[in-house]
Each structure stands twice: as C-alpha cells, then as structure tokens.
Design a protein around this motif. Structure first.
Motif, mmCIF file in Angstrom:
data_model
loop_
_atom_site.group_PDB
_atom_site.id
_atom_site.type_symbol
_atom_site.label_atom_id
_atom_site.label_comp_id
_atom_site.label_asym_id
_atom_site.label_seq_id
_atom_site.Cartn_x
_atom_site.Cartn_y
_atom_site.Cartn_z
ATOM 1 N N HIS A 1 0.832 -1.199 0.000
ATOM 2 C CA HIS A 1 0.000 0.000 0.000
ATOM 3 C C HIS A 1 0.875 1.260 0.000
ATOM 4 C CE1 HIS A 1 -2.934 -2.963 1.252
ATOM 5 N NE2 HIS A 1 -3.881 -2.095 0.942
ATOM 6 N N ASP A 2 0.291 2.338 -0.490
ATOM 7 C CA ASP A 2 0.949 3.649 -0.493
ATOM 8 C C ASP A 2 2.316 3.616 -1.178
ATOM 9 O OD1 ASP A 2 -1.254 4.708 0.848
ATOM 10 O OD2 ASP A 2 -0.418 4.193 2.792
ATOM 11 N N HIS A 3 2.352 2.922 -2.320
ATOM 12 C CA HIS A 3 3.580 2.803 -3.111
ATOM 13 C C HIS A 3 3.159 2.683 -4.581
ATOM 14 C CE1 HIS A 3 7.958 1.822 -2.928
ATOM 15 N NE2 HIS A 3 7.691 1.432 -4.172
ATOM 16 N N VAL A 4 3.528 3.659 -5.388
ATOM 17 C CA VAL A 4 3.177 3.623 -6.805
ATOM 18 C C VAL A 4 4.217 2.811 -7.574
ATOM 19 C CG1 VAL A 4 4.384 5.778 -7.413
ATOM 20 C CG2 VAL A 4 2.396 5.025 -8.772
ATOM 21 N N ILE A 5 3.743 2.044 -8.551
ATOM 22 C CA ILE A 5 4.638 1.345 -9.472
ATOM 23 C C ILE A 5 4.242 1.751 -10.884
ATOM 24 C CG2 ILE A 5 5.386 -0.878 -10.420
ATOM 25 C CD1 ILE A 5 5.122 -2.085 -7.678
ATOM 26 N N VAL A 6 5.251 2.146 -11.671
ATOM 27 C CA VAL A 6 5.058 2.598 -13.048
ATOM 28 C C VAL A 6 5.822 1.665 -13.977
ATOM 29 C CG1 VAL A 6 5.365 4.516 -14.671
ATOM 30 C CG2 VAL A 6 4.998 4.989 -12.228
ATOM 31 N N VAL A 7 5.128 1.114 -14.966
ATOM 32 C CA VAL A 7 5.790 0.322 -16.002
ATOM 33 C C VAL A 7 5.804 1.168 -17.267
ATOM 34 C CG1 VAL A 7 5.735 -1.781 -17.402
ATOM 35 C CG2 VAL A 7 5.069 -1.884 -14.985
ATOM 36 N N THR A 8 7.007 1.423 -17.761
ATOM 37 C CA THR A 8 7.203 2.269 -18.937
ATOM 38 C C THR A 8 7.537 1.390 -20.130
ATOM 39 O OG1 THR A 8 8.012 4.055 -17.533
ATOM 40 C CG2 THR A 8 8.563 4.172 -19.877
ATOM 41 N N ARG A 9 6.907 1.713 -21.262
ATOM 42 C CA ARG A 9 7.189 0.981 -22.502
ATOM 43 C C ARG A 9 7.470 1.964 -23.620
ATOM 44 N NH1 ARG A 9 2.950 -2.532 -26.186
ATOM 45 N NH2 ARG A 9 4.433 -3.112 -27.805
ATOM 46 N N TRP A 10 8.535 1.657 -24.362
ATOM 47 C CA TRP A 10 8.844 2.353 -25.600
ATOM 48 C C TRP A 10 8.497 1.383 -26.720
ATOM 49 C CZ3 TRP A 10 11.740 2.565 -21.205
ATOM 50 C CH2 TRP A 10 11.978 3.830 -20.671
ATOM 51 N N PHE A 11 7.487 1.704 -27.515
ATOM 52 C CA PHE A 11 7.003 0.820 -28.575
ATOM 53 C C PHE A 11 8.068 0.661 -29.644
ATOM 54 C CE2 PHE A 11 4.433 0.261 -32.551
ATOM 55 C CZ PHE A 11 3.944 -1.001 -32.256
ATOM 56 N N GLY A 12 8.295 -0.585 -30.054
ATOM 57 C CA GLY A 12 9.356 -0.877 -31.011
ATOM 58 C C GLY A 12 8.904 -1.081 -32.434
ATOM 59 N N GLY A 13 7.603 -0.881 -32.708
ATOM 60 C CA GLY A 13 7.148 -1.001 -34.086
ATOM 61 C C GLY A 13 6.373 -2.269 -34.388
ATOM 62 N N LYS A 14 6.458 -3.271 -33.505
ATOM 63 C CA LYS A 14 5.719 -4.523 -33.719
ATOM 64 C C LYS A 14 4.808 -4.768 -32.529
ATOM 65 C CE LYS A 14 9.208 -6.659 -36.590
ATOM 66 N NZ LYS A 14 10.156 -7.738 -36.746
ATOM 67 N N HIS A 15 3.562 -5.124 -32.824
ATOM 68 C CA HIS A 15 2.603 -5.403 -31.756
ATOM 69 C C HIS A 15 2.987 -6.697 -31.034
ATOM 70 C CE1 HIS A 15 -0.086 -2.124 -32.690
ATOM 71 N NE2 HIS A 15 0.124 -2.395 -33.970
ATOM 72 N N LEU A 16 2.841 -6.679 -29.714
ATOM 73 C CA LEU A 16 3.248 -7.815 -28.893
ATOM 74 C C LEU A 16 2.081 -8.715 -28.489
ATOM 75 C CD1 LEU A 16 5.762 -6.011 -26.512
ATOM 76 C CD2 LEU A 16 6.210 -7.128 -28.703
ATOM 77 N N GLY A 17 0.858 -8.288 -28.783
ATOM 78 C CA GLY A 17 -0.307 -9.087 -28.418
ATOM 79 C C GLY A 17 -0.346 -9.317 -26.917
ATOM 80 N N GLY A 18 -0.704 -10.518 -26.507
ATOM 81 C CA GLY A 18 -0.811 -10.868 -25.090
ATOM 82 C C GLY A 18 0.523 -10.861 -24.359
ATOM 83 N N ASP A 19 1.629 -10.926 -25.100
ATOM 84 C CA ASP A 19 2.941 -10.915 -24.448
ATOM 85 C C ASP A 19 3.171 -9.623 -23.665
ATOM 86 O OD1 ASP A 19 3.621 -13.424 -25.362
ATOM 87 O OD2 ASP A 19 4.745 -12.675 -27.105
ATOM 88 N N ARG A 20 2.492 -8.552 -24.057
ATOM 89 C CA ARG A 20 2.695 -7.276 -23.346
ATOM 90 C C ARG A 20 2.251 -7.391 -21.890
ATOM 91 N NH1 ARG A 20 -1.981 -3.817 -23.655
ATOM 92 N NH2 ARG A 20 -3.635 -4.918 -24.743
ATOM 93 N N PHE A 21 1.216 -8.191 -21.609
ATOM 94 C CA PHE A 21 0.778 -8.382 -20.224
ATOM 95 C C PHE A 21 1.815 -9.164 -19.420
ATOM 96 C CE2 PHE A 21 -3.317 -7.895 -22.480
ATOM 97 C CZ PHE A 21 -3.700 -6.712 -21.882
ATOM 98 N N ARG A 22 2.417 -10.153 -20.066
ATOM 99 C CA ARG A 22 3.480 -10.917 -19.409
ATOM 100 C C ARG A 22 4.657 -9.999 -19.086
ATOM 101 N NH1 ARG A 22 7.711 -13.361 -21.650
ATOM 102 N NH2 ARG A 22 6.761 -13.375 -23.725
ATOM 103 N N HIS A 23 4.972 -9.102 -20.003
ATOM 104 C CA HIS A 23 6.082 -8.174 -19.776
ATOM 105 C C HIS A 23 5.777 -7.204 -18.635
ATOM 106 C CE1 HIS A 23 8.022 -9.976 -23.090
ATOM 107 N NE2 HIS A 23 7.431 -9.284 -24.061
ATOM 108 N N VAL A 24 4.533 -6.738 -18.545
ATOM 109 C CA VAL A 24 4.151 -5.857 -17.433
ATOM 110 C C VAL A 24 4.290 -6.621 -16.121
ATOM 111 C CG1 VAL A 24 2.236 -4.597 -16.364
ATOM 112 C CG2 VAL A 24 2.663 -4.358 -18.817
#
Length: 121
Positions: free
Chosen positions: A81-104
C-alpha cells in the motif's frame, strides 16, 4: 524514486519499471511528472501505473489497455500500500499481443524483488 531501466526487450519494444512511496492520486501524478522530467521517459509510448491507498485502488493504463489493472492486481497480492509502481514501454514497431501483459507482470515482479532486496527481506 527507484528506476530500473531497460529490463525487458521484445521485438523492438523496451521496458523500464519505477516506483516509490505515494499516498494519493495527486502524488502519483506528481511522481509521473517527475519521472517524465527525464527526457527518455517523457518520450515513452506508455507510462502505466497503479497505487493502493487506504481510500481506494487507483490505476492508469496510459494507452496500454489493461496494464494498470495488471499492476494493481500484483500490488494487491503483495499487500503493498501507499507505493506507486510505473511500467514504462517504448514501442518498437511490432505489436506484442498478449505478451505485453506478461512483460508488465515481469517488470513489476523485478521491481518487487528489487524492493525486497533493498529492504533486506
């Protein structure tokens, strides 16, 4: 503010994760603003984040549909609690589909493991 940069790469996309103590949506937005003062993060495609407060869970996908909920669920499981987490992504040009959730998930896991190590747990 803890920043773990360039932790995941896939099909040109790059990920970072960051976080720190935070008690409100206003503080979370200030955290994102401070993060984006670093030019690299200001140019990111997505800065998705979540925060568990005493009042309510708060999240933002920042265009990465569903990413905020993934982060929020992991915060809930961890009981952080009381702790923010930020996941940053720089898009590389190809869609990752469901893999993006695994990466998050992997990014948040890396952050939580690092946080535990720093706290000596």
């Amino acid at each position: 503010m803890l920043i773990l940069d360039d932790i995941i790469r896939d099909r040109g996309s790059k990920y970072a994760v960051s976080g720190g103590p935070c008690e409100s949506e206003e503080e979370a937005k200030a955290f994102i603003k401070a993060l984006c003062q670093k030019k690299k993060f200001a140019k990111a495609t997505h800065n998705s984040w979540a925060l568990l407060t005493a009042d309510a869970p708060i999240k933002s996908d920042d265009g990465e549909a569903g990413a905020g909920m993934v982060i929020l669920r992991m915060l809930e499981r961890e009981g952080l609690h009381d702790h923010v987490i930020v996941v940053t992504r720089w898009f590389g040009g190809k869609h990752l589909g469901g893999d993006r959730f695994r990466h998050v998930q992997d990014a948040v896991r890396i952050y939580l493991d690092n946080l535990r190590e720093r706290r000596g747990a």
